[in-house]
Scaffold this motif. Structure first.
Motif, PDB file in Angstrom:
ATOM      1  N   GLU A 346       0.830  -1.211   0.000  1.00 38.80           N
ATOM      2  CA  GLU A 346       0.000   0.000   0.000  1.00 38.80           C
ATOM      3  C   GLU A 346       0.861   1.257   0.000  1.00 38.80           C
ATOM      4  OE1 GLU A 346      -2.266  -0.285   3.532  1.00 38.80           O
ATOM      5  OE2 GLU A 346      -3.106  -2.242   3.015  1.00 38.80           O
ATOM      6  N   SER A 384      -5.687   0.519   6.681  1.00 37.09           N
ATOM      7  CA  SER A 384      -5.734  -0.217   5.415  1.00 37.09           C
ATOM      8  C   SER A 384      -6.975   0.065   4.567  1.00 37.09           C
ATOM      9  CB  SER A 384      -5.643  -1.716   5.709  1.00 37.09           C
ATOM     10  OG  SER A 384      -4.643  -2.296   4.926  1.00 37.09           O
ATOM     11  N   SER A 387      -6.492   3.315   2.697  1.00 34.34           N
ATOM     12  CA  SER A 387      -5.434   3.222   1.685  1.00 34.34           C
ATOM     13  C   SER A 387      -5.931   2.517   0.430  1.00 34.34           C
ATOM     14  CB  SER A 387      -4.220   2.472   2.264  1.00 34.34           C
ATOM     15  OG  SER A 387      -3.705   3.132   3.390  1.00 34.34           O
ATOM     16  N   HIS A 388      -6.636   1.413   0.619  1.00 37.31           N
ATOM     17  CA  HIS A 388      -7.146   0.669  -0.540  1.00 37.31           C
ATOM     18  C   HIS A 388      -8.189   1.468  -1.299  1.00 37.31           C
ATOM     19  CE1 HIS A 388      -5.457  -3.519   0.170  1.00 37.31           C
ATOM     20  NE2 HIS A 388      -5.067  -2.853   1.240  1.00 37.31           N
ATOM     21  N   SER A 427     -10.305  -5.485  -1.591  1.00 42.49           N
ATOM     22  CA  SER A 427      -8.891  -5.153  -1.491  1.00 42.49           C
ATOM     23  C   SER A 427      -8.370  -4.745  -2.863  1.00 42.49           C
ATOM     24  CB  SER A 427      -8.104  -6.351  -0.959  1.00 42.49           C
ATOM     25  OG  SER A 427      -6.715  -6.160  -1.125  1.00 42.49           O
TER      26      SER A 427
END
Length: 463
Positions: A346, A384, A387-388, A427
């Motif tokens: 990432e 996370s 970020s994705h 994801s």
């Protein structure tokens, strides 16, 4: 005798009342003479009118009247009512200023009249109020201002990594002396602070403990092919036991069945951290207090320094077949699962994209992480998932310049709400993985409600 008392009564009435009335008249004359000095022009005028009306009543009372003329008596009454009406209709003097009025704000003093270049000018004596325009900040300006408030204090930026590396070195030496047969790799630091994505305070950091496995003795099995049916997890299977029996690998001691157990490894390291290491001595050497967290499922240390409180999490990690697997099993009876981590990918991808177009993806991520960190109801959304989501938007929205930060921030909020409504956030590196799978339905509803309200007014998240 009767005529005597009547005449005596008339003399007393005319003598006593007359003298009193004459005295009142002289008093009124004195008042009128000095009224202008005491009461001013308007007050003197009011007093003069009232005095005139009273004197008319006095004159009418003292003047002889014909007792047998009813019209004269009626006229006298009418004149009296007219005089009373005259008193009532006289203008009242200005109201005396009360004490409460003294605290009321006064008008600003009149400004000097400035000639209008077009030929018009304000009336003389009219107060000129200079109104300064109120400047309303745009969302873009508020985001940039808010980002400057998210910076980690400078002393923490330098102190926390130094302190964590010292603890890391002490732990590395102890592991080598306690388990010389286990091929642990070199401990390293990881986390948002080292990557420039930490906000508000440097209060946590990760210690990555690599396990060196022989690729000829171990292989990976996707969690999608197991009973958990979750592609985010993997299993590490011991292979070729017929040719290489149990004991050929130093990690065979942590096997359950034919799989390397993340739970068994964590239990061993947990006992090590809690009971085997002399943390008071290490803390005294480093000038801090170190306490292992006994009740946590995680391998966690709490560090208290004079200038910072720090949480350090130890994460055993296996790198095989281009995958990074952490010893973080899900809650439940399954104890052989390893969680796939995309954190390194990432950060690398975000920095690569920003370097290519001078974008503000990392800045947007820092602001969003700050929002989630400051609002308890959004804690599980930080990191996370954000970020994705930004990486997904980077494939569709090409303009990530700093001038478009407000538009991208608004777009991220809208995409988050849409994903929460569906309960699915794929994801970026593996679309089969739902990053919301670990959230409860109540948590999803609560986060969706907060962000839905913020779509129409994003500024509420920055307060």
């Amino acid at each position: 005798m009767a005529m005597f008392w009547q005449q005596r009564g008339r003399r007393q009435e005319s003598g006593g009342l007359g003298s009193v009335l004459d005295g009142l008249g002289s008093v009124f004359d004195v008042l009128l003479a000095n009224a202008r000095l005491v009461l001013g022009v308007s007050g003197a005028a009011v007093l003069a009118i009232a005095t005139l009306a009273v004197k008319r009543l006095i004159d009418r009372a003292t003047s002889p009247r014909d007792e047998g003329d009813p019209k004269a008596e009626q006229k006298s009454l009418e004149d009296s009512w007219q005089d009373l009406a005259l008193i009532k209709t006289t203008p009242k003097p200005a109201k005396k200023q009360r004490r409460e009025d003294l605290s009321a704000p006064l008008l600003s003093p009149a400004q000097p009249v400035v000639a209008d270049p077009r030929g018009s000018s304000a009336p003389l004596g009219a107060p000129q109020v200079q109104s300064s325009p109120v400047r309303c900040l745009t969302l873009q300006e508020k985001l940039l201002s808010h980002s400057s408030q998210l910076a980690v204090p400078e002393f923490q930026v330098s102190l926390v990594p130094q302190l964590a590396r010292s603890i890391c070195s002490q732990l590395q030496n102890f592991l080598r002396s306690k388990f010389p047969e286990l091929p642990f790799g070199r401990l390293s630091l990881s986390g948002a602070l080292l990557d420039g994505l930490e906000v508000l305070a440097a209060d946590h950091v990760h210690l990555m403990l690599p396990l060196v496995l022989d690729a000829g003795l171990w292989s990976l099995i996707s969690g999608e092919d197991t009973v958990v049916r979750n592609p985010q997890y993997w299993m590490i299977k011991r292979i070729d036991l017929g040719y290489f029996p149990r004991g050929c690998s130093p990690w065979d001691r942590f096997m359950v069945g034919r799989y390397l157990s993340s739970s068994v490894l964590n239990e061993t390291l947990h006992k090590l951290l809690v009971a085997s290491i002399n943390w008071p001595a290490i803390g005294g050497l480093l000038g801090c207090a170190i306490h292992p967290v006994v009740a946590s499922r995680e391998l966690k240390l709490e560090v208290k320094h004079d200038q910072v409180d720090l949480s350090i999490t130890l994460l055993p990690v296996v790198e095989m077949e281009d995958k990074v697997l952490l010893a973080v099993p899900p809650e439940g009876l399954v104890e052989n699962l390893w969680l796939e981590s995309f954190y390194r990918a990432e950060v690398s991808r975000l920095k690569e994209l920003d370097a290519a177009d001078s974008g503000a993806r990392q800045l947007c991520l820092r602001i969003l992480n700050g929002v989630c960190k400051s609002q308890p109801r959004l804690h599980k959304l930080g990191g996370s998932p954000l970020s994705h989501l930004i990486l997904h938007l980077s494939d569709t929205a090409s303009d990530w310049a700093e001038e478009s930060l407000a538009d991208r921030f608004q777009q991220v909020l809208e995409e988050l709400v849409a994903s929460l409504e569906k309960g699915v956030l794929p994801s970026y590196f593996n679309p089969k993985i739902n990053l919301f799978s670990g959230l409860l339905e109540e948590e999803i509803d609560e986060m969706g409600f907060v962000l839905y309200r913020a779509i129409t007014e994003p500024e509420v998240l920055l307060k």
